[in-house]
Design a protein around this motif. Structure first.
Motif, PDB file in Angstrom:
ATOM      1  N   ARG A 105       0.818  -1.150  -0.001  1.00  0.00           N
ATOM      2  CA  ARG A 105      -0.079   0.037   0.110  1.00  0.00           C
ATOM      3  C   ARG A 105       0.941   1.395   0.074  1.00  0.00           C
ATOM      4  O   ARG A 105       2.065   1.263   0.482  1.00  0.00           O
ATOM      5  N   ILE A 106       0.355   2.038  -0.771  1.00  0.00           N
ATOM      6  CA  ILE A 106       1.023   3.511  -0.804  1.00  0.00           C
ATOM      7  C   ILE A 106       0.142   4.601  -0.392  1.00  0.00           C
ATOM      8  O   ILE A 106      -0.839   4.882  -0.917  1.00  0.00           O
ATOM      9  N   ALA A 107       0.454   5.444   0.327  1.00  0.00           N
ATOM     10  CA  ALA A 107       0.025   6.826   0.824  1.00  0.00           C
ATOM     11  C   ALA A 107       0.882   7.870   0.239  1.00  0.00           C
ATOM     12  O   ALA A 107       1.783   8.262   0.782  1.00  0.00           O
ATOM     13  N   GLU A 108       0.444   8.454  -1.004  1.00  0.00           N
ATOM     14  CA  GLU A 108       1.066   9.660  -1.535  1.00  0.00           C
ATOM     15  C   GLU A 108       1.070  10.860  -0.735  1.00  0.00           C
ATOM     16  O   GLU A 108       0.023  11.399  -0.038  1.00  0.00           O
ATOM     17  N   GLN A 109       2.343  11.545  -0.558  1.00  0.00           N
ATOM     18  CA  GLN A 109       2.440  12.774   0.307  1.00  0.00           C
ATOM     19  C   GLN A 109       1.517  12.853   1.332  1.00  0.00           C
ATOM     20  O   GLN A 109       0.807  13.590   1.638  1.00  0.00           O
ATOM     21  N   ALA A 110       1.919  11.632   2.284  1.00  0.00           N
ATOM     22  CA  ALA A 110       1.081  11.512   3.353  1.00  0.00           C
ATOM     23  C   ALA A 110       1.890  12.131   4.632  1.00  0.00           C
ATOM     24  O   ALA A 110       1.148  12.144   5.765  1.00  0.00           O
ATOM     25  N   ILE A 124      11.227  21.398  16.022  1.00  0.00           N
ATOM     26  CA  ILE A 124      10.802  20.334  15.284  1.00  0.00           C
ATOM     27  C   ILE A 124      11.483  20.204  14.000  1.00  0.00           C
ATOM     28  O   ILE A 124      11.042  19.463  13.070  1.00  0.00           O
ATOM     29  N   ALA A 125      12.731  20.585  13.944  1.00  0.00           N
ATOM     30  CA  ALA A 125      13.474  20.472  12.685  1.00  0.00           C
ATOM     31  C   ALA A 125      13.868  18.803  12.559  1.00  0.00           C
ATOM     32  O   ALA A 125      13.950  18.085  13.240  1.00  0.00           O
ATOM     33  N   ASN A 126      13.239  18.564  11.330  1.00  0.00           N
ATOM     34  CA  ASN A 126      13.339  17.219  10.742  1.00  0.00           C
ATOM     35  C   ASN A 126      12.551  16.142  11.340  1.00  0.00           C
ATOM     36  O   ASN A 126      12.279  14.841  11.133  1.00  0.00           O
ATOM     37  N   TYR A 127      11.389  16.638  12.438  1.00  0.00           N
ATOM     38  CA  TYR A 127      10.448  15.821  12.979  1.00  0.00           C
ATOM     39  C   TYR A 127       9.370  15.674  11.812  1.00  0.00           C
ATOM     40  O   TYR A 127       9.370  16.257  10.871  1.00  0.00           O
ATOM     41  N   ILE A 128       8.787  14.577  12.017  1.00  0.00           N
ATOM     42  CA  ILE A 128       7.729  14.008  10.981  1.00  0.00           C
ATOM     43  C   ILE A 128       6.174  14.067  11.568  1.00  0.00           C
ATOM     44  O   ILE A 128       6.021  13.876  12.646  1.00  0.00           O
ATOM     45  N   ALA A 129       5.483  14.837  10.549  1.00  0.00           N
ATOM     46  CA  ALA A 129       3.836  14.699  11.012  1.00  0.00           C
ATOM     47  C   ALA A 129       3.310  13.834   9.668  1.00  0.00           C
ATOM     48  O   ALA A 129       3.857  13.968   8.477  1.00  0.00           O
ATOM     49  N   VAL A 130       2.036  13.476  10.097  1.00  0.00           N
ATOM     50  CA  VAL A 130       1.413  12.575   9.044  1.00  0.00           C
ATOM     51  C   VAL A 130      -0.166  13.155   9.052  1.00  0.00           C
ATOM     52  O   VAL A 130      -0.609  13.832   9.997  1.00  0.00           O
ATOM     53  N   TYR A 131      -0.869  12.874   7.831  1.00  0.00           N
ATOM     54  CA  TYR A 131      -1.999  13.315   7.821  1.00  0.00           C
ATOM     55  C   TYR A 131      -2.893  12.025   8.470  1.00  0.00           C
ATOM     56  O   TYR A 131      -2.687  10.828   7.803  1.00  0.00           O
ATOM     57  N   PRO A 132      -3.531  12.219   9.691  1.00  0.00           N
ATOM     58  CA  PRO A 132      -4.377  10.926  10.150  1.00  0.00           C
ATOM     59  C   PRO A 132      -5.149  10.289   9.089  1.00  0.00           C
ATOM     60  O   PRO A 132      -5.734   9.361   8.903  1.00  0.00           O
ATOM     61  N   SER A 133      -5.742  11.167   8.135  1.00  0.00           N
ATOM     62  CA  SER A 133      -6.723  10.697   7.142  1.00  0.00           C
ATOM     63  C   SER A 133      -6.233   9.653   6.208  1.00  0.00           C
ATOM     64  O   SER A 133      -6.945   8.959   5.525  1.00  0.00           O
ATOM     65  N   ARG A 134      -4.871   9.709   5.849  1.00  0.00           N
ATOM     66  CA  ARG A 134      -4.355   8.853   4.928  1.00  0.00           C
ATOM     67  C   ARG A 134      -3.410   7.564   5.880  1.00  0.00           C
ATOM     68  O   ARG A 134      -3.116   6.753   4.952  1.00  0.00           O
ATOM     69  N   MET A 135      -3.589   7.362   7.007  1.00  0.00           N
ATOM     70  CA  MET A 135      -3.102   6.300   7.735  1.00  0.00           C
ATOM     71  C   MET A 135      -4.282   5.325   8.248  1.00  0.00           C
ATOM     72  O   MET A 135      -5.651   5.757   8.096  1.00  0.00           O
ATOM     73  N   ASP A 136      -4.002   4.113   8.649  1.00  0.00           N
ATOM     74  CA  ASP A 136      -4.973   3.161   9.043  1.00  0.00           C
ATOM     75  C   ASP A 136      -5.498   3.660  10.233  1.00  0.00           C
ATOM     76  O   ASP A 136      -6.650   3.475  10.621  1.00  0.00           O
ATOM     77  N   ALA A 137      -4.740   4.170  11.216  1.00  0.00           N
ATOM     78  CA  ALA A 137      -4.955   4.498  12.281  1.00  0.00           C
ATOM     79  C   ALA A 137      -3.828   5.260  13.024  1.00  0.00           C
ATOM     80  O   ALA A 137      -2.797   5.168  12.882  1.00  0.00           O
ATOM     81  N   CYS A 138      -4.036   6.293  13.738  1.00  0.00           N
ATOM     82  CA  CYS A 138      -3.441   7.131  14.601  1.00  0.00           C
ATOM     83  C   CYS A 138      -4.145   7.273  16.048  1.00  0.00           C
ATOM     84  O   CYS A 138      -5.198   7.252  16.235  1.00  0.00           O
ATOM     85  N   TYR A 139      -2.978   7.333  17.022  1.00  0.00           N
ATOM     86  CA  TYR A 139      -3.621   7.263  18.322  1.00  0.00           C
ATOM     87  C   TYR A 139      -2.840   8.088  19.087  1.00  0.00           C
ATOM     88  O   TYR A 139      -1.600   8.319  18.949  1.00  0.00           O
ATOM     89  N   VAL A 140      -3.695   8.767  20.198  1.00  0.00           N
ATOM     90  CA  VAL A 140      -3.170   9.518  21.031  1.00  0.00           C
ATOM     91  C   VAL A 140      -3.335   8.787  22.579  1.00  0.00           C
ATOM     92  O   VAL A 140      -4.447   8.606  22.653  1.00  0.00           O
ATOM     93  N   ASP A 141      -2.456   8.445  23.221  1.00  0.00           N
ATOM     94  CA  ASP A 141      -2.200   7.444  24.100  1.00  0.00           C
ATOM     95  C   ASP A 141      -3.296   6.318  23.433  1.00  0.00           C
ATOM     96  O   ASP A 141      -2.748   5.803  22.541  1.00  0.00           O
ATOM     97  N   ASP A 142      -4.352   5.563  23.957  1.00  0.00           N
ATOM     98  CA  ASP A 142      -4.989   4.272  23.499  1.00  0.00           C
ATOM     99  C   ASP A 142      -6.207   5.058  22.537  1.00  0.00           C
ATOM    100  O   ASP A 142      -6.834   4.309  22.124  1.00  0.00           O
ATOM    101  N   GLU A 143      -6.370   6.512  22.559  1.00  0.00           N
ATOM    102  CA  GLU A 143      -7.487   6.833  21.708  1.00  0.00           C
ATOM    103  C   GLU A 143      -7.240   6.732  20.277  1.00  0.00           C
ATOM    104  O   GLU A 143      -6.286   7.592  19.750  1.00  0.00           O
TER     105      GLU A 143
END
Length: 174
Positions: A105-110, A124-143
């Motif tokens: 699976r590929i998530a373009e520019q995600a 945040i230099a070189n830190y990574i952020a993602v679009y949660p809408s393009r992932m299967d799941a993103c969690y903050v703690d277990d939510e």
């Protein structure tokens, strides 16, 4: 004349995105942040930073040492944020032999990063952020996170964040 939308009053333990500042603020987070795509945990961190900006749910940035960078392929796209500087983007590819699900699976520019952010966002230099809408799941703690509406923003909505949120139809002028 701009009339702000009616916002939800935060309850105990909640934050309103309408109390977040503009220009945005960067702060440390010790909450556990996890990102899953195609059966692979791409990131797992308690060292994230979050950006808080009026009308936006928080965007989480993870240190590269907590991210499985072998799945992130740089792409020739850049954008400019008036507050953070020039962002670079990544396509995420989890393929056969790498994923427990077996298929590629590929998530373009995600995902994106700020290799040389402005002075206020150097942390945040070189830190990574993602679009949660393009992932299967993103969690903050277990939510499980809800993604911010629209395809322009990368905010993470949890039960402790109230809006309304920029990104819905009709919110571009906020």
């Amino acid at each position: 004349m701009f009339t702000p939308p009616r916002h939800t009053s935060p309850g105990p333990g909640q934050e309103s995105v309408w109390d977040y500042p503009r220009p945005p603020r960067l702060e440390d987070s010790t909450r556990r942040i996890r990102i899953v795509f195609n059966g692979v945990t791409l990131a797992d961190s308690r060292q994230a930073k979050r950006v808080l900006e009026t009308s936006h749910p928080p965007t989480y940035y993870l240190p590269p040492e907590d991210v499985q960078m072998q799945y992130f392929q740089p792409v020739p796209r850049t954008t400019l944020c008036e507050w953070k500087g020039a962002a670079t983007y990544f396509t995420i590819a989890v393929g056969e032999g790498q994923s427990p699900t077996g298929g590629q699976r590929i998530a373009e520019q995600a995902a994106w990063s700020y290799p040389q952010p402005t002075e206020a966002f150097q942390a945040i230099a070189n830190y990574i952020a993602v679009y949660p809408s393009r992932m299967d799941a993103c969690y903050v703690d277990d939510e499980l996170v809800q993604s911010q509406p629209g395809d322009f923003y990368g905010g993470w909505i949890t039960s402790d964040i109230v809006g309304p949120f920029k990104g819905d139809p009709g919110t571009w002028g906020w």
